[in-house]
Design a protein around this motif. Sequence first.
Motif, mmCIF file in Angstrom:
data_model
loop_
_atom_site.group_PDB
_atom_site.id
_atom_site.type_symbol
_atom_site.label_atom_id
_atom_site.label_comp_id
_atom_site.label_asym_id
_atom_site.label_seq_id
_atom_site.Cartn_x
_atom_site.Cartn_y
_atom_site.Cartn_z
ATOM 1 N N SER A 117 32.565 -21.080 -1.997
ATOM 2 C CA SER A 117 32.913 -20.025 -1.182
ATOM 3 C C SER A 117 34.205 -20.115 -0.437
ATOM 4 N N LYS A 121 32.336 -16.566 4.271
ATOM 5 C CA LYS A 121 31.614 -15.619 2.923
ATOM 6 C C LYS A 121 30.649 -16.567 2.613
ATOM 7 N N ALA A 131 28.307 -14.124 -5.921
ATOM 8 C CA ALA A 131 29.848 -13.346 -5.334
ATOM 9 C C ALA A 131 30.339 -12.608 -6.528
ATOM 10 N N HIS A 134 28.301 -9.297 -6.627
ATOM 11 C CA HIS A 134 28.570 -8.297 -5.886
ATOM 12 C C HIS A 134 29.998 -7.360 -5.541
ATOM 13 N N GLU A 136 32.876 -9.528 -6.370
ATOM 14 C CA GLU A 136 34.454 -9.801 -5.381
ATOM 15 C C GLU A 136 35.246 -9.988 -6.651
ATOM 16 N N THR A 139 36.649 -15.758 -5.100
ATOM 17 C CA THR A 139 35.757 -16.604 -4.376
ATOM 18 C C THR A 139 36.652 -17.975 -4.087
#
Length: 312
Positions: A117, A121, A131, A134, A136, A139
Amino acid sequence: MTTSASPAKAVVKAVVFAYHSVGVRCIKTLLARGVDVRLVVSHTDNPAETIWFESVADLCREQGIPCITPDDPKSVQLKEQVAAIAPDFIFSFYYRHMLPLDVLALARRGAYNLHGSLLPKYRGRVPVNWAVLHGETETGATLHEMALKPDAGDILAQVSAPILPDDTAYEVFGKLTVAAEQCLWAALPDLIAGTARRLPNDLSAGSYFGGRKPEDGRINWQQTAQQVYNLHRAVAPPYPGAYTDQAGQRFIIGKARLSKSDVANLPIGLHVVDNNVLGVCGDGRALHIIELLMDGKIVGTQELATLLKQAA
């Protein structure tokens, strides 16, 4: 006239703790940079786990590198093996255990981990899956010093990778493997020369995440379609998959996309509409389920329609 020979280049010795495709690519990167990998510590493959990634043990056999798979990285025997090598560096590449401080201290020039990552984070376990879950859009890979806390040491290098709207965690992991190789390749010359810069790892700007279990893939159809879709993407095969229990059966989503169909009048859950399988969510939107699995086999639309009708 005489010429003096160039001084011999010092051998840089390393002990590597590694597993997974990231482990394979990063060991290859160390070798390409001239690092003498004296020992690799890895894991025995779990027969209950789907092994879809490259094998560190196979690479070591090909390269003639000693590879061991101790159950406990805190064992006295392992510490003695590492101490006998007197490594300049210790590296950890997707090794699944925390390494004790007394082992890390055996590396004369430092111990470093490659994390999946953009630290700080997503510290901790399975960062790619978290990731994607959520939502994102980015990454990456981070090379950092190892410390007492997981993924908490100073940062040496980072390389980012995009997460596209329909990427699954498996697809993102492929990008991450490349990012990890690039990150290590770029950092090694300065690390070996002793000139690597370090940036503080501000833990207050990130969060720690634990591991995930197959049962964490249960779908809550009350959530929005985007949330359910993100869950599917985060755990899609070869991971265990997002699942739902309906009509007395357990169904796992193999492939899906967000649907553009109007499903406002349908209750939440699985439906067959115009020969398409839809998963209706709490916000009145749906997933178009391209591949639905039951008992490991693909369920046809007519079979699913019959099951749902019988259970109604």
